[in-house]
Design an enzyme around this catalytic site. Structure first.
Site, PDB file in Angstrom:
ATOM      1  N   HIS A 118       0.694  -1.221  -0.373  1.00  0.00           N
ATOM      2  CA  HIS A 118      -0.193   0.269  -0.331  1.00  0.00           C
ATOM      3  C   HIS A 118       1.257   1.560   0.066  1.00  0.00           C
ATOM      4  CE1 HIS A 118      -3.622  -2.129   0.195  1.00  0.00           C
ATOM      5  NE2 HIS A 118      -3.240  -2.880   1.309  1.00  0.00           N
ATOM      6  N   ALA A 147       9.763 -22.223   7.817  1.00  0.00           N
ATOM      7  CA  ALA A 147       8.710 -22.253   8.582  1.00  0.00           C
ATOM      8  C   ALA A 147       8.431 -20.712   8.831  1.00  0.00           C
ATOM      9  CB  ALA A 147       8.392 -22.827   9.253  1.00  0.00           C
ATOM     10  N   ALA A 165      13.937 -20.167   8.939  1.00  0.00           N
ATOM     11  CA  ALA A 165      12.498 -19.756   9.601  1.00  0.00           C
ATOM     12  C   ALA A 165      11.582 -18.895  10.376  1.00  0.00           C
ATOM     13  CB  ALA A 165      11.830 -21.402  10.352  1.00  0.00           C
ATOM     14  N   ARG A 186      18.391 -10.431   6.591  1.00  0.00           N
ATOM     15  CA  ARG A 186      20.488 -10.572   5.664  1.00  0.00           C
ATOM     16  C   ARG A 186      20.701 -11.681   4.929  1.00  0.00           C
ATOM     17  NH1 ARG A 186      24.022 -10.175   9.044  1.00  0.00           N
ATOM     18  NH2 ARG A 186      23.545 -11.213  11.025  1.00  0.00           N
ATOM     19  N   LYS A 189      25.493 -15.933   5.785  1.00  0.00           N
ATOM     20  CA  LYS A 189      26.819 -17.069   4.847  1.00  0.00           C
ATOM     21  C   LYS A 189      26.641 -17.582   3.377  1.00  0.00           C
ATOM     22  CE  LYS A 189      26.320 -21.196   7.219  1.00  0.00           C
ATOM     23  NZ  LYS A 189      27.152 -22.038   8.247  1.00  0.00           N
TER      24      LYS A 189
END
Length: 191
Positions: A118, A147, A165, A186, A189
């Site tokens: 939005h 998950a 996860a 981020r 590795k």
């Protein structure tokens, strides 16, 4: 499930397994390959420009929702799911901005994709009246998405990546074979 899969893909006589509780809207925009399994209570609304395209040997878990458009007046782009890909249970795929998922990618439970955002820059206009922007989401081949991962509009994840996860992937292009994690996500590795 096999009989329903055959009926829904008639006249192509494909071998698919679609649970009787699965709801599919805009069936004319729903394209499915061979050996696809869609488990109970899944909901697929294919109303969009490109519809829902599911490759061969795909598995879609219980209670998964695929919603291509939020409005009849502003159809979304749709979703393309590659061959051999598996979507876990209780997933949500909002594909108004378009979602492309490559081949042989696997996903855990409660994964959510949101390919639309939005607009909210103007203070003199209600957020709900400022419209949306759409960049789309692209996931490469041979990825593993853990998950409860949330992936937001504009993200590109290239081949061979692993997303930890619970991560929130909010922006960026991720190089092949990256291990990604965190809130916001981020690169941790390389594989």
């Amino acid at each position: 499930m096999a009989i329903r899969g055959w009926v829904l893909t008639f006249p192509f006589f494909r071998y698919n397994f679609i649970h009787y509780s699965v709801k599919i809207r805009a069936k004319n925009l729903f394209k499915i390959g061979n050996n696809v399994k869609i488990e109970s209570n899944a909901y697929i609304d294919a109303f969009s420009e490109q519809g829902v395209i599911i490759g061969n040997n795909v598995s879609i878990g219980k209670n998964t929702r695929i919603e291509c458009s939020g409005s009849l007046f502003n159809p979304g782009i749709g979703i393309h799911i590659g061959n051999g890909t598996s979507l876990g249970t209780d997933g949500f795929f909002g594909c108004a901005g378009g979602i492309i998922i490559g081949d042989d990618t696997i996903m855990g439970n409660w994964v959510s994709f949101h390919a639309e955002n939005h607009n909210f820059n103007r203070l003199d206009v209600l957020i709900k009246n400022q419209g949306v922007n759409r960049c789309g989401i692209k996931i490469g081949n041979n990825c593993w998405i853990g998950a409860k991962v949330t992936i937001l509009d504009g993200v590109i994840v290239q081949d061979g990546c692993v997303i930890a996860a619970g991560s929130v992937v909010s922006r960026g292009i991720y190089e092949p074979n990256s291990i990604i994690g965190g809130v916001p996500a981020r690169v941790l590795k390389k594989r």
